[in-house]
Design an enzyme around this catalytic site. Sequence first.
Site, PDB file in Angstrom:
ATOM      1  N   HIS A 167       0.626  -1.311   0.113  1.00 38.42           N
ATOM      2  CA  HIS A 167      -0.160   0.066  -0.092  1.00 38.42           C
ATOM      3  C   HIS A 167       0.811   1.012  -0.084  1.00 38.42           C
ATOM      4  CE1 HIS A 167      -3.619   3.012   0.576  1.00 38.42           C
ATOM      5  NE2 HIS A 167      -2.105   2.838   1.436  1.00 38.42           N
ATOM      6  N   CYS A 168       1.073   1.780  -1.220  1.00 43.89           N
ATOM      7  CA  CYS A 168       1.490   2.847  -1.024  1.00 43.89           C
ATOM      8  C   CYS A 168       1.262   4.155  -1.138  1.00 43.89           C
ATOM      9  CB  CYS A 168       2.077   3.049  -2.788  1.00 43.89           C
ATOM     10  SG  CYS A 168       3.350   4.378  -2.831  1.00 43.89           S
ATOM     11  N   PRO A 169       1.137   5.204   0.160  1.00 47.45           N
ATOM     12  CA  PRO A 169       0.526   6.752   0.878  1.00 47.45           C
ATOM     13  C   PRO A 169       0.738   7.461  -0.353  1.00 47.45           C
ATOM     14  CG  PRO A 169       2.118   6.175   1.901  1.00 47.45           C
ATOM     15  CD  PRO A 169       2.505   5.062   1.402  1.00 47.45           C
ATOM     16  N   GLY A 181      -2.002   6.922  -3.213  1.00 49.18           N
ATOM     17  CA  GLY A 181      -3.114   7.358  -2.537  1.00 49.18           C
ATOM     18  C   GLY A 181      -3.610   6.444  -2.732  1.00 49.18           C
TER      19      GLY A 181
END
Length: 488
Positions: free
Chosen positions: A194-196, A199
């Site tokens: 999951h890449c912030p 997003g």
Amino acid sequence: MPPGGGGPMKDCEYSQISTHSSSPMESPHSKKKIAARRKWEVFPGRNKFFCNGRIMMARQTGVFYLTLVLILVTSGLFFAFDCPYLAVKITPAIPVVGGILFFFVMGTLLRTSFSDPGVLPRATPDEAADLERQIDIANGTSSGGYRPPPRTKEVIINGQTVKLKYCFTCKIFRPPRASHCSLCDNCVERFDHHCPWVGNCVGKRNYRFFYMFILSLSFLTVFIFAFVITHVILRSQQTGFLNALKDSPASVLEAVVCFFSVWSIIGLSGFHTYLISSNQTTNEDIKGSWSNKRGKENYNPYSYGNIFTNCCVALCGPISPSLIDRRGYIQPDTPQPAPPSNGITMYGATQSQSDMCDQDQCIQSTKFVLQAAATPLLQSEPSLTSDELHLPGKPGLGTPCTSLALGQPTPPSSMPNLAAEAALSDILPLKDEHRGHQFLTPEEAPSPRRMLGGSPLAHSRTAHVLGLASQDSLHEDSVRGLVKLSSV
């Protein structure tokens, strides 16, 4: 009924009375057309949707907006303050190449952030119940409150045993290389991480766009940083270093941003280049799923054994379609009428709550006996006529039955009460009233409680004579008798 086929009866209209007036489903006048809803409106995961479900993102989008601001501000300052000077002093191709890199970075970023990463649909309630039943049968456990240890299945892929874990949230066995994202609350196929910064999750359907984004961003960052330094050096040769910084303060800001970000971006691009060449995911590499430390026979079953083939599969292979169909319409379920809760229907009549037993035990016994024993008993016995009632010279209802053959059920223990009813029937004239009444209409049908007290014809004359105590005794004795009759 008048001759000729029932004149006024044809004008009568019958309508079913709904016992649930508060339910809009069963009222024909309160039905309204429900607007069709799309699946993204009731999506169970923690995601945000825009443009009628065309854009799908995670809820934590603050870091994504920071990424957009950094790219837009840095590139905008470069095109506004550095490119005009560099196009004149060096070549006009510099702003052209910078523009191509900028649009490629923005396109891949938005494609990664706004797309479905490969979310797996959750099981429907029927599918989840069936799967839970299969698991309980396989594990030998049937208790509902006890949750067994994490359940797994084993499959063989290219000679390597791979475990499929059961997701308690999605109620499915996750496919190989799939994992559940705790931030988005979804199972993602070929989950990478999951890449912030983008997003969104990075999975099977958007991994190639994520790799192209970080790779093109590395080139854009190096490109801007190199030509900003070139711009400052050319100006410092003419007016001095301090005067060059004063003349172009935007170049200083660009150089600082690019200097601190270029190392992490280039390192991230190199790391994912290694993962693509070996056909691994970030999740598998962090866990060491295919590390040689686990054993000599442990190897990556998904690798094709060739770097070029692995890269072509990851970057040039076909994109699988979305499995959640977030813009599809929800199919409305067919309304199922609820069973009546304020009475039980029998012989065309509805028993209201005022005629039911006061105790729960009476209710349960009445339902069981009336459904299992009373119906076949009434169908097998002939109906009584007025000539067969208690008359002189014939045995009455209270006379002991001496003609019962061996093996037939014995009469219930409430015969003395029936004898009192027969005595009353001698006094009350019944011949004219009950002549021709072979069948009972729904209005004349006795309630279950009253039928248990005696015959249907005589009870209407004796109900007001018997007290509450005698009715209770009749009810209990008759229940016992009917149970005996049904057991035979």
